[in-house]
Design an enzyme around this catalytic site. Structure first.
Site, PDB file in Angstrom:
ATOM      1  N   GLU A  43       0.874  -1.158   0.000  1.00  0.00           N
ATOM      2  CA  GLU A  43       0.000   0.000   0.000  1.00  0.00           C
ATOM      3  C   GLU A  43       0.921   1.222   0.000  1.00  0.00           C
ATOM      4  OE1 GLU A  43      -2.801   0.038   3.255  1.00  0.00           O
ATOM      5  OE2 GLU A  43      -3.573   1.985   2.599  1.00  0.00           O
ATOM      6  N   ARG A 268       4.866 -13.157   9.407  1.00  0.00           N
ATOM      7  CA  ARG A 268       5.542 -11.865   9.278  1.00  0.00           C
ATOM      8  C   ARG A 268       6.934 -11.954   9.877  1.00  0.00           C
ATOM      9  NH1 ARG A 268       1.804  -7.602   8.637  1.00  0.00           N
ATOM     10  NH2 ARG A 268       3.269  -5.964   9.141  1.00  0.00           N
ATOM     11  N   LYS A 278       4.733   0.343   9.213  1.00  0.00           N
ATOM     12  CA  LYS A 278       4.817   1.646   8.552  1.00  0.00           C
ATOM     13  C   LYS A 278       4.224   2.743   9.416  1.00  0.00           C
ATOM     14  CE  LYS A 278       2.992   0.087   4.813  1.00  0.00           C
ATOM     15  NZ  LYS A 278       2.388  -0.140   3.499  1.00  0.00           N
TER      16      LYS A 278
HETATM   17  P1  ATP Z   1       2.636  -2.263   7.834  1.00  0.00           P
HETATM   18  O1  ATP Z   1       1.927  -2.884   8.990  1.00  0.00           O
HETATM   19  O2  ATP Z   1       4.066  -2.003   8.091  1.00  0.00           O
HETATM   20  O3  ATP Z   1       1.930  -1.064   7.275  1.00  0.00           O
HETATM   21  P2  ATP Z   1       1.430  -3.722   5.812  1.00  0.00           P
HETATM   22  O4  ATP Z   1       1.224  -5.182   5.826  1.00  0.00           O
HETATM   23  O5  ATP Z   1       0.240  -2.891   6.060  1.00  0.00           O
HETATM   24  O6  ATP Z   1       2.610  -3.385   6.741  1.00  0.00           O
HETATM   25  P3  ATP Z   1       1.630  -3.467   3.002  1.00  0.00           P
HETATM   26  O7  ATP Z   1       2.117  -2.317   2.206  1.00  0.00           O
HETATM   27  O8  ATP Z   1       0.218  -3.817   2.948  1.00  0.00           O
HETATM   28  O9  ATP Z   1       2.065  -3.207   4.496  1.00  0.00           O
HETATM   29  O10 ATP Z   1       2.527  -4.753   2.727  1.00  0.00           O
HETATM   30  C1  ATP Z   1       2.858  -5.247   1.469  1.00  0.00           C
HETATM   31  C2  ATP Z   1       3.213  -6.686   1.635  1.00  0.00           C
HETATM   32  O11 ATP Z   1       4.299  -6.850   2.537  1.00  0.00           O
HETATM   33  C3  ATP Z   1       2.054  -7.479   2.196  1.00  0.00           C
HETATM   34  O12 ATP Z   1       1.925  -8.674   1.461  1.00  0.00           O
HETATM   35  C4  ATP Z   1       2.451  -7.735   3.611  1.00  0.00           C
HETATM   36  O13 ATP Z   1       1.889  -8.928   4.048  1.00  0.00           O
HETATM   37  C5  ATP Z   1       3.976  -7.786   3.517  1.00  0.00           C
HETATM   38  N1  ATP Z   1       4.577  -7.426   4.807  1.00  0.00           N
HETATM   39  C6  ATP Z   1       4.393  -6.300   5.524  1.00  0.00           C
HETATM   40  N2  ATP Z   1       5.059  -6.351   6.687  1.00  0.00           N
HETATM   41  C7  ATP Z   1       5.694  -7.545   6.715  1.00  0.00           C
HETATM   42  C8  ATP Z   1       6.546  -8.211   7.658  1.00  0.00           C
HETATM   43  N3  ATP Z   1       6.881  -7.657   8.819  1.00  0.00           N
HETATM   44  N4  ATP Z   1       7.009  -9.441   7.338  1.00  0.00           N
HETATM   45  C9  ATP Z   1       6.694 -10.012   6.166  1.00  0.00           C
HETATM   46  N5  ATP Z   1       5.902  -9.446   5.246  1.00  0.00           N
HETATM   47  C10 ATP Z   1       5.404  -8.235   5.503  1.00  0.00           C
HETATM   48 MG    MG Z   2      -1.455  -3.558   4.631  1.00  0.00          MG
END
Ligand code: ATP
Ligand code: MG
Length: 563
Positions: A43, A268, A278
């Site tokens: 995102e 994760r 983020k």
């Molecule tokens: P955040 O909580 O940091 O905002 P998010 O999951 O909302 O992370 P996205 O931009 O939606 O962030 O993530 C893009 C991809 O990266 C998704 O498939 C998510 O599952 C993966 N991802 C995000 N954080 C992690 C993590 N700590 N370990 C592994 N994969 C991750």
């Molecule tokens: Mg997300």
């Protein structure tokens, strides 16, 4: 199925497979899919962090392994938090990590398609417009142990739903006045299946579609449709989506989409002493705890890059932690281990003194300069040597001298002899102090016969010190970075700002050091091993006439001992 894919699938049988590879092999063999296509779906609401690196390595890595495709898809269904600044930064970070996407897509490219799917669901009697307030919807949802209740709007006719949804789309209602919900099962044990909201009214400008829409699809609806529409065969994501998988499958099945993408979840990445969210990283930036997204103490990829981390080290780390379903916390020292392993091979050695103490070698001729040979990298002897200028006055580390040496102190002290790296043996003959008793200057003598640092007569010296010529050395600002948090889990159950209580007050120490003139040619991205003190890289603000070096990592894990 194309032969290559089958071969890869068979080849895999011989190795030990992770559960994602097992699932892929299964579907290739049973014919559900005849190729592998994945996507990385960030995102664009912040910068990528080390957790994303894991997902990137898995998403792109699986496609590479099976000769398939991986697309970059921006999941931009939430217009209020998204920005093109983030889009550009995300692309830069993925490329830097060493991956190439086949195509770039945006979930917003599919808004028309997703909208049509919503209308289709209404026509099938599988979606309805609900006028309940968000609170009412929440109350009617039930709990983990009690079923939900049907909304009073659940039995609206298809015609009425079509009309109301069209009016929502035209902007006739205010934000939150109505939502479109899938009609599934309010008694489902899985709360995600209790008539989830799939469209909401949001009168906000979108960074790509502008003011075209005032209704936006929810992530759970847009994601499976985007995957399928793009031809994604394996939709790899993190465990928190496991309970959403029945919903993911429900949309694809009910809409009878030609590609029935398969969602597979993995754990994760959690790293101790580190924030991998983020939202929390944004908070650090907004509250001025760090200088920006690319502050070298941040766990963002751009911060780590500025700090001197290499893509190779991060990829090796992701390889080492592997893929599992159970959530665990990885020790930060594993990442540093991978980093040192990579840097030690790539980084030329250089001499730098972080806290300079001047030494005058009284018996060395005044005005004389020698060019001494120093090995470029002892781990790569084929690189040979380079010249370093030596003169009568030099700097050594303040820590390398003690007026009254403790036991096992093999460095300099009155009457003691040490080796200057690649230069000479010197013996301390005296020192000067200021009014407070701080040592300000050392006097030494050198043994001309020990040139190159070799013992002339078999006499042993235990300590070897790095040094910088006072005449030729240059000033450099040295930024010693350490972990930002003192707590293993800096954000455990505390609010967004409370984690600041766990900040490490010594996460940045700025010193005025002296370095070899050789380091004036250092460019962005270059890495060096400063002898005995760690790996360093020029900061982005460094210039030839104002050098600034960031410490990427110390030579040894100093935290291991403390624990
Ligand atoms: P955040 O909580 O940091 O905002 P998010 O999951 O909302 O992370 P996205 O931009 O939606 O962030 O993530 C893009 C991809 O990266 C998704 O498939 C998510 O599952 C993966 N991802 C995000 N954080 C992690 C993590 N700590 N370990 C592994 N994969 C991750
Ligand atoms: Mg997300």
């Amino acid at each position: 199925m194309p032969d290559v894919i089958l071969e890869q699938a068979n080849e895999n049988e011989k190795e030990s497979l992770n559960f994602i590879e097992e699932a892929i092999n299964e579907d290739l063999k049973n014919g559900r899919f005849d190729h592998v296509q994945t996507r990385f779906p960030p995102e664009p609401n912040g910068y990528l962090h080390i957790g994303h690196a894991k997902a990137i390595c898995i998403d792109f890595g699986m496609a590479q392994k099976y000769g398939g495709k991986c697309n970059l898809r921006f999941d931009d269904t939430n217009p209020t938090k998204e920005d093109t600044e983030y889009v550009d930064a995300i692309m830069e970070d993925i490329k830097w990590l060493g991956f190439e996407w086949d195509n770039v897509y945006y979930a917003s490219d599919y808004f028309d398609f997703v909208y049509d799917c919503a209308v289709k669901l209404i026509r099938m009697g599988l979606a309805y417009v609900d006028d309940s307030t968000p609170e009412q919807i929440r109350e009617m949802r039930g709990t983990l142990t009690s079923p939900g209740q049907n909304s009073p709007y659940r039995e609206r006719t298809i015609e009425e739903n079509l009309r109301l949804f069209a009016e929502m789309t035209e902007g006739k209602y205010d934000n939150g006045a109505k939502v479109l919900r899938a009609k599934i099962d309010m008694a489902s044990p899985n709360i995600n299946m209790r008539d989830p909201v799939i469209y909401r009214i949001l009168k906000a400008s979108h960074h790509r579609t502008g003011d075209k829409w005032c209704v936006y699809p929810m992530y759970d609806f847009a994601h499976p449709l985007s995957d399928s529409n793009e031809g994604v065969t394996f939709s790899l994501c993190t465990m928190e989506f496991e309970d959403h998988r029945p919903l993911y499958d429900w949309f694809l099945q009910k809409l009878q989409l030609p590609v029935q993408s398969r969602q597979i979840e993995f754990a994760r990445l959690n790293l101790n002493y580190t924030l991998t969210s983020k939202r929390k990283c944004l908070n650090l930036v907004n509250e001025g705890v760090v200088s920006g997204w690319d502050d070298p103490r941040m766990s963002t990829l751009c911060g780590m890059r500025r700090r001197g981390y290499t893509p190779e080290a991060i990829r090796a780390f992701c390889e080492k932690i592997g893929v599992a379903k159970s959530n665990s916390v990885v020790d930060y020292s594993l990442l540093e281990f991978c980093l040192r392993d990579d840097l030690s091979k790539k980084s030329p050695r250089a001499m730098a003194v972080l806290r300079p103490l001047k030494v005058i070698i009284d018996n060395y001729p005044e005005g004389k300069t020698e060019e001494l040979d120093v090995e470029i990298n002892p781990e790569m002897p084929e690189l040979g040597t380079r010249k370093v200028k030596f003169s009568r006055e030099i700097y050594i580390e303040q820590d390398d001298f003690m007026t009254e040496p403790v036991k096992k102190y093999f460095r300099l002290a009155p009457g003691k002899e040490v080796r200057l790296k690649s230069a000479y043996f010197i013996t301390c003959t005296g020192y000067e102090t200021d009014d407070d008793g701080n040592v300000t200057l050392l006097h030494c003598t050198y043994d001309e016969a020990s040139k190159g640092g070799n013992s002339p007569d078999g006499r042993k010296v235990k300590g070897t010190l790095q040094w910088v010529s006072a005449e030729y050395g240059v000033d450099a600002e040295i930024r010693l970075y350490d972990r930002l948090f003192n707590a293993e889990n800096p954000s455990s159950e505390v609010g967004v700002s409370d984690f600041k209580e766990n900040l490490n007050p010594d996460s940045l120490i700025v010193l005025n050091g002296k370095v070899e003139p050789y380091l004036k040619q250092a460019r962005r991205g270059d890495t060096f091993q400063f002898m005995r003190t760690g790996y360093f890289t020029p900061d982005y603000d460094s210039a030839p006439d104002k050098l600034i070096f960031n410490r990427t990592v110390a030579l040894k894990d100093s935290w291991a001992k403390i624990k």
